[in-house]
Each structure stands twice: as C-alpha cells, then as structure tokens.
Design a protein around this motif. Structure first.
Motif, mmCIF file in Angstrom:
data_model
loop_
_atom_site.group_PDB
_atom_site.id
_atom_site.type_symbol
_atom_site.label_atom_id
_atom_site.label_comp_id
_atom_site.label_asym_id
_atom_site.label_seq_id
_atom_site.Cartn_x
_atom_site.Cartn_y
_atom_site.Cartn_z
ATOM 1 N N ASP A 84 0.155 -0.364 -0.107
ATOM 2 C CA ASP A 84 -0.208 0.084 -0.414
ATOM 3 C C ASP A 84 0.787 1.282 -0.067
ATOM 4 O O ASP A 84 1.298 1.780 0.934
ATOM 5 N N ASP A 86 0.423 4.571 0.025
ATOM 6 C CA ASP A 86 -0.176 5.854 0.034
ATOM 7 C C ASP A 86 0.308 5.524 1.523
ATOM 8 O O ASP A 86 0.093 6.672 1.734
ATOM 9 N N ALA A 87 0.166 4.360 1.865
ATOM 10 C CA ALA A 87 0.841 4.293 3.783
ATOM 11 C C ALA A 87 1.994 4.622 4.249
ATOM 12 O O ALA A 87 3.038 4.964 5.358
ATOM 13 N N LYS A 91 7.165 8.390 4.394
ATOM 14 C CA LYS A 91 8.311 8.199 5.714
ATOM 15 C C LYS A 91 9.210 7.574 5.488
ATOM 16 O O LYS A 91 9.721 8.057 4.090
#
Length: 159
Positions: A84, A86-87, A91
């Motif tokens: 995923d 988007d996650a 980060k």
C-alpha cells in the motif's frame, strides 16, 4: 561459518547477526518509521530488525528473482499482493532482505519506494561483491552461496 564452499548461517548466528546489524543501523542515527521486508528471504530478518528497533509498522513487497539454486529469472518481478504505497508517502523506510547477491532485487525495490518518499535505506545480512547496489547496512560480505536456516531444508510435504 563455511561448509563445503558454502556460507552457512545457523539460527544462533542469525540471532547475533540480526542484533549486530540492528546496532549498526541504530548507531548511524537512522530511525525508520516503517520496516519493509522483501519477501520471502527478507521476512525473517526484517521481523528481527523491527523488533530489535521497536518499530511496529512493517510491510512487505513480494519480488521473485531466483527460480532455483543459483538460477534466476531474466529480471526481478514484483508479485501481488502489492504494498500500500499511500501508507509510505513521506515516511522514513528501511528495506530489508537476506542478501544483496546481484543486487538487482534490492535496487528495484529501493527505486520503486523512492518514488513515494525521500528517505529509503537498505539493510541485508549478506552482501556479495558483485552486487550492483551497496546496501546502506550489511552484516557481512561473502562470495559464497549462502545456506540460510529458513530456506536450506526441503519443502515439507505430506507424510
């Protein structure tokens, strides 16, 4: 440990290797928000590193490259299920695999992830001298074929 021209990683030595590799990551000052395993070989090392660092967010990216012992496909292939993305936007990511052999799988994954975030670092238990990518963190270098404790025994079949 070497045996018959192969590097043999035992479960006990893996425990030491994963702790020492994690210590080098921590000592560098890098603090990943998500640890991403390259499945399948990186699953166990990534879990050990994530636990050792206290990182609870973890993910996997499935990549197939080896078709048999010392036999590869023409190119690494990303398999479903997909990560995923988007996650992971924005980060700090730590990508973990068992070995950077040719380095092509690790390079592919790092480049894919850099499209979604700026800070991607890589860690492996072993690096081979011919790897096209130098992992940010590596426990040991070897030019031997490696027997990992999680993949050196035959597949279990019905008794």
């Amino acid at each position: 440990m070497t045996d018959g021209g192969r590097e043999v990683l035992t479960w006990e030595t893996f425990g030491t290797a994963s702790r020492e590799l994690t210590q080098s990551i921590v000592d560098s000052g890098f603090e990943p928000e998500i640890v991403i395993a390259i499945a399948r070989g990186g699953l166990i090392p990534a879990g050990a590193i994530a636990y050792a660092m206290g990182v609870k967010a973890a993910g996997t990216l499935n990549v197939e490259f080896y078709s048999d012992i010392e036999e590869t496909l023409p190119d690494p292939v990303v398999l479903e299920p997909l990560l995923d993305t988007d996650a992971i936007v924005g980060k700090r990511l730590l990508v973990v695999d068992d070995v950077a052999d040719s380095g092509r799988t690790l390079a592919l994954v790092v480049e894919l992830l850099k499209k979604h975030t700026d800070e991607v670092k890589s860690a492996v238990i072993y690096t081979k001298p011919q790897s096209i990518i130098a992992p940010d963190f590596s426990w040991r270098e070897t030019d031997l074929w490696i027997n990992f404790p999680w993949s050196s025994l035959p597949v279990i079949t019905p008794a």
